[in-house]
Scaffold this motif. Structure first.
Motif, PDB file in Angstrom:
ATOM      1  N   ILE A  57      -5.321   5.082  16.762  1.00  0.00           N
ATOM      2  CA  ILE A  57      -5.270   4.427  15.451  1.00  0.00           C
ATOM      3  C   ILE A  57      -6.469   3.485  15.341  1.00  0.00           C
ATOM      4  O   ILE A  57      -6.655   2.605  16.183  1.00  0.00           O
ATOM      5  CB  ILE A  57      -3.965   3.621  15.267  1.00  0.00           C
ATOM      6  N   VAL A  59      -8.047   0.772  12.864  1.00  0.00           N
ATOM      7  CA  VAL A  59      -7.757  -0.053  11.683  1.00  0.00           C
ATOM      8  C   VAL A  59      -8.742  -1.210  11.560  1.00  0.00           C
ATOM      9  O   VAL A  59      -9.249  -1.736  12.551  1.00  0.00           O
ATOM     10  CB  VAL A  59      -6.320  -0.637  11.711  1.00  0.00           C
ATOM     11  N   ASN A 109      -8.104   5.041  10.151  1.00  0.00           N
ATOM     12  CA  ASN A 109      -6.766   5.430   9.722  1.00  0.00           C
ATOM     13  C   ASN A 109      -6.322   4.570   8.543  1.00  0.00           C
ATOM     14  O   ASN A 109      -5.630   5.042   7.652  1.00  0.00           O
ATOM     15  CB  ASN A 109      -5.771   5.281  10.877  1.00  0.00           C
ATOM     16  N   LEU A 110      -6.740   3.308   8.551  1.00  0.00           N
ATOM     17  CA  LEU A 110      -6.448   2.432   7.419  1.00  0.00           C
ATOM     18  C   LEU A 110      -7.504   1.333   7.341  1.00  0.00           C
ATOM     19  O   LEU A 110      -7.729   0.621   8.320  1.00  0.00           O
ATOM     20  CB  LEU A 110      -5.062   1.795   7.569  1.00  0.00           C
ATOM     21  N   ALA A 112      -7.544  -1.716   5.299  1.00  0.00           N
ATOM     22  CA  ALA A 112      -6.613  -2.459   4.459  1.00  0.00           C
ATOM     23  C   ALA A 112      -7.251  -3.741   3.943  1.00  0.00           C
ATOM     24  O   ALA A 112      -8.455  -3.956   4.075  1.00  0.00           O
ATOM     25  CB  ALA A 112      -5.346  -2.760   5.251  1.00  0.00           C
ATOM     26  N   THR A 354      -1.783  -2.019  11.581  1.00  0.00           N
ATOM     27  CA  THR A 354      -1.203  -0.927  12.375  1.00  0.00           C
ATOM     28  C   THR A 354       0.198  -0.603  11.872  1.00  0.00           C
ATOM     29  O   THR A 354       0.566   0.567  11.704  1.00  0.00           O
ATOM     30  CB  THR A 354      -1.160  -1.304  13.872  1.00  0.00           C
ATOM     31  N   TYR A 357      -0.042   1.194   8.533  1.00  0.00           N
ATOM     32  CA  TYR A 357      -0.451   2.594   8.682  1.00  0.00           C
ATOM     33  C   TYR A 357       0.712   3.445   9.179  1.00  0.00           C
ATOM     34  O   TYR A 357       1.004   4.517   8.618  1.00  0.00           O
ATOM     35  CB  TYR A 357      -1.639   2.724   9.639  1.00  0.00           C
ATOM     36  N   SER A 360       3.151   4.115   6.593  1.00  0.00           N
ATOM     37  CA  SER A 360       2.644   5.050   5.575  1.00  0.00           C
ATOM     38  C   SER A 360       2.777   6.508   5.995  1.00  0.00           C
ATOM     39  O   SER A 360       2.786   7.401   5.151  1.00  0.00           O
ATOM     40  CB  SER A 360       1.178   4.739   5.238  1.00  0.00           C
TER      41      SER A 360
END
Length: 663
Positions: A57, A59, A109-110, A112, A354, A357, A360
């Motif tokens: 992941i 982020v 992955n994200l 934000a 995290t 994500y 989601s």
């Protein structure tokens, strides 16, 4: 001859990668992308290939809160007649940041934003939970400390509304704020030298304000132990550990020797201390056992009219403030209407992201723990050197506190899963430090894409070696003609892809189309090619494990140029003799070289590599390190009937920027 046994590095089964968060009052400049994001994205992509993309992941996000954003927003309203809310303002910058990262082929992955949407909601929950856990564990204290107040404007000033000189001995910062300088040194507001209000330009007053502080100064022993453990047992960068260690010194006051010449009664007035007096140095050092004694000594020196400077040491870490644009701090002990200071909440923001994500994609709300605290997981945090104090000192101590580790506890460092910090040195611009708030303005990241491709820039930024020292970014597209000397370094590094490797890949396809009906000839790969490919893979893997990205680019350069030379020399011979067997063998060997190189380049230049995969007509197993030593035939189904996608003349897999193509 016995084959040399190479001990390969062990990677975690799960990983989180984070990258320093840009403020929500600006677009991304070249330093955000070239100094941190490219390195984080390359490593995240590598780990996805190495351990499986479902186990990684990546982020990051926009740092939305804090006084810099409030000040920039007010300026936009006052000077540019901006009509939106502060949230609108932050969202606009967040969207611009996301767009630029996408253009640089970043695969988060994200990405934000700490104040926006579901990630912002989760971040508020996480912030309250962190505060409550620290409070209930006894790790917080209320402190009344002086805060600057502008009597002209009749307002308390936030951190960035006061500017002065850093009080830390030996600091070279040109800009210090209320309680920190732009090099990351922390101090109490009363220590700031020559403070001025940025609102009125006048000297502000100091008024006592009560806030929540984390007892960071009590973790000196444990942080020293941690550094010692990391130095002996891990591949943490040595300069990073040295920098952390500098913050862990005992509380010291430095006084110029001349000021002490006629002072006779100082010793009995000071708390318990040790004096270090080295004749060659202009200052005498007074070393104290704790912060409280140092601060009593400061009062003594003040009363006696003796000027002094303090040294780096741990001070309580402020968690709260009174900036209106911030996350509310839970009300405790009648202390209310406070918001989190932006630095602490940005340290746990990646946990919030995290969680956002994983939610989601339909995962359980507690699934984040597998990635952040699991025995087989590792968190890698890519940061700039100015932020080492926050991530390497404050974050590590707060992490211990959140795990219930108190200052006097014995810690099993082996079992404590410490986030791995990768701190890069400064990426300079034309040999000077550039910043949005400084005299030298950095070029925006999007501007660079008007002259260079994303993959040329990614390759160049990785090759600079920020792991070792600060390095100048000197793109000739931004130079006056009189200053241009030699080749453009950005193009020089990018040429490995756009010239050398591009030529090798195209040659393989065109030759296969011309002589072998668009197929890859099946046969034994030459031992020398297999050996050199294996050596390149293992060397690349070792340096990727150590985050030595500049050496990774050297490994690729050497391997690709050697394979290209092998092609040129042998294919020339095959053509001159019309030797189809030699031609066939060179093609077999060279497709293995392309297959190997393309997997190694994939984390650096993903789009060009995906195009090669498409024309090879193979699936995504090509990227997986489960197959890294396998010949391409293992990925083809039936190699005898497998067809390459037809390559039209003059098609580039790694294209130059349109501005670089003459005519």
């Amino acid at each position: 001859m016995e084959e040399r046994k190479i001990e390969r590095p062990v990677f975690p089964k799960k990983a989180v990668i984070t990258s320093g968060m840009p403020y929500g009052n600006k677009e991304l400049h070249f330093g955000h992308v070239g100094g941190v994001f490219v390195h984080a994205d390359t490593f995240a992509r590598f780990l996805r290939d190495r351990i499986g993309k479902e186990n990684v992941i990546f982020v990051s996000g926009t740092d939305c809160y804090g006084s810099p954003i409030s000040a920039s927003y007010r300026k936009m309203v006052d000077e540019n007649n901006y009509k939106g809310t502060i949230e609108d303002y932050v969202r606009e910058n967040h969207e611009k940041q996301k767009e630029v990262l996408s253009k640089y082929e970043m695969d988060l992955n994200l990405y934000a934003a700490s104040a926006l949407d579901r990630a912002g909601e989760i971040h508020k929950e996480v912030s309250a939970n962190v505060f409550n856990k620290l409070y209930e564990g006894g790790f917080l204290q209320k402190l009344s400390s002086p805060q600057f107040y502008d009597p002209d404007k009749k307002v308390l000033l936030n951190g960035r509304q006061v500017i002065g000189k850093c009080p830390i001995e030996g600091c070279t910062s040109e800009k210090a704020y209320a309680d920190e300088c732009d090099l990351g040194h922390q101090f109490m507001p009363i220590e700031l030298i020559d403070p001025k209000s940025t609102l009125s330009g006048k000297v502000p007053e100091l008024r006592d304000v009560t806030n929540w502080y984390f007892k960071l100064d009590q973790y000196n022993r444990l942080l020293n132990e941690e550094v010692d453990y990391l130095r002996k047992n891990t591949n943490w960068r040595k300069y990073l550990l040295n920098t952390i260690e500098e913050f862990l010194k005992q509380p010291i006051i430095y006084v110029k020797r001349k000021q002490l010449e006629e002072v006779t009664d100082l010793e009995e007035k000071l708390p318990k201390h040790t004096i270090i007096d080295e004749p060659k140095k202009p200052s005498v050092s007074f070393v104290f056992e704790n912060l409280e004694d140092r601060d009593k000594a400061r009062e003594v020196f003040d009363k006696m009219g003796i000027r002094f400077r303090t040294g780096k040491t741990l001070v309580p870490f402020r968690l709260s403030g009174n900036v209106e644009w911030g996350i509310e701090v839970p009300e405790k002990e009648e202390l209310k209407d406070l918001t989190f200071w932006v630095w602490p909440e940005s340290l746990w923001a990646p946990v919030s992201f995290t969680k956002a994500y994983l939610e989601s994609i339909g995962k359980d709300s507690e699934a984040w723990k597998e990635f952040w605290t699991g025995k087989d997981s590792k968190v890698y945090q890519f940061i700039g050197e100015d932020n080492i104090y926050f991530y390497g000192v404050a974050e590590m101590a707060m992490l211990m506190a959140l795990l219930g580790i108190d200052k006097d506890d014995k810690v099993d460092w082996e079992s404590l899963n410490i986030p791995h910090l990768i701190a890069n040195n400064h990426l300079l611009f034309m040999d000077k430090k550039a910043s949005s708030s400084g005299a030298i303005k950095p070029p925006m990241a999007r501007e660079l894409l008007e002259y260079y491709t994303a993959e040329q820039l990614r390759m160049h930024f990785l090759s600079l070696g920020l792991v070792k020292k600060s390095v100048s970014f000197a793109p000739q597209a931004f130079m006056d003609d009189k200053d241009k000397q030699g080749p453009d370094t950005v193009l020089k590094d990018g040429n490995l892809l756009t010239n050398v490797f591009n030529r090798l890949v195209r040659s393989c396809f065109y030759t296969a189309q011309k002589y072998f009906d668009g197929t890859i000839p099946v046969g034994e790969i030459s031992k020398e090619i297999l050996d050199e490919s294996k050596e390149a893979i293992l060397t690349y893997e070792k340096h990727m494990y150590n985050h030595e990205f500049h050496i990774v680019t050297y490994v690729l350069d050497s391997y690709i140029r050697n394979m290209n030379k092998y092609w040129v020399n042998n294919m020339k011979q095959a053509e001159s003799k019309e030797d189809n067997e030699l031609r066939r063998q060179v093609l077999i060997d060279s497709f293995h070289a392309v297959r190997t190189a393309i997997t190694l380049i994939h984390p650096i230049a993903p789009n060009g590599c995906e195009m090669v995969r498409e024309y090879l007509n193979v699936d995504e197993r090509l990227w997986s390190w489960d197959y890294i030593f396998k010949p391409i035939y293992d990925l083809l189904g039936d190699p005898a009937t497998h067809k390459l996608k037809y390559l039209e003349p003059r098609v580039d897999f790694f294209a130059k920027h349109e501005s670089q193509i003459s005519g």
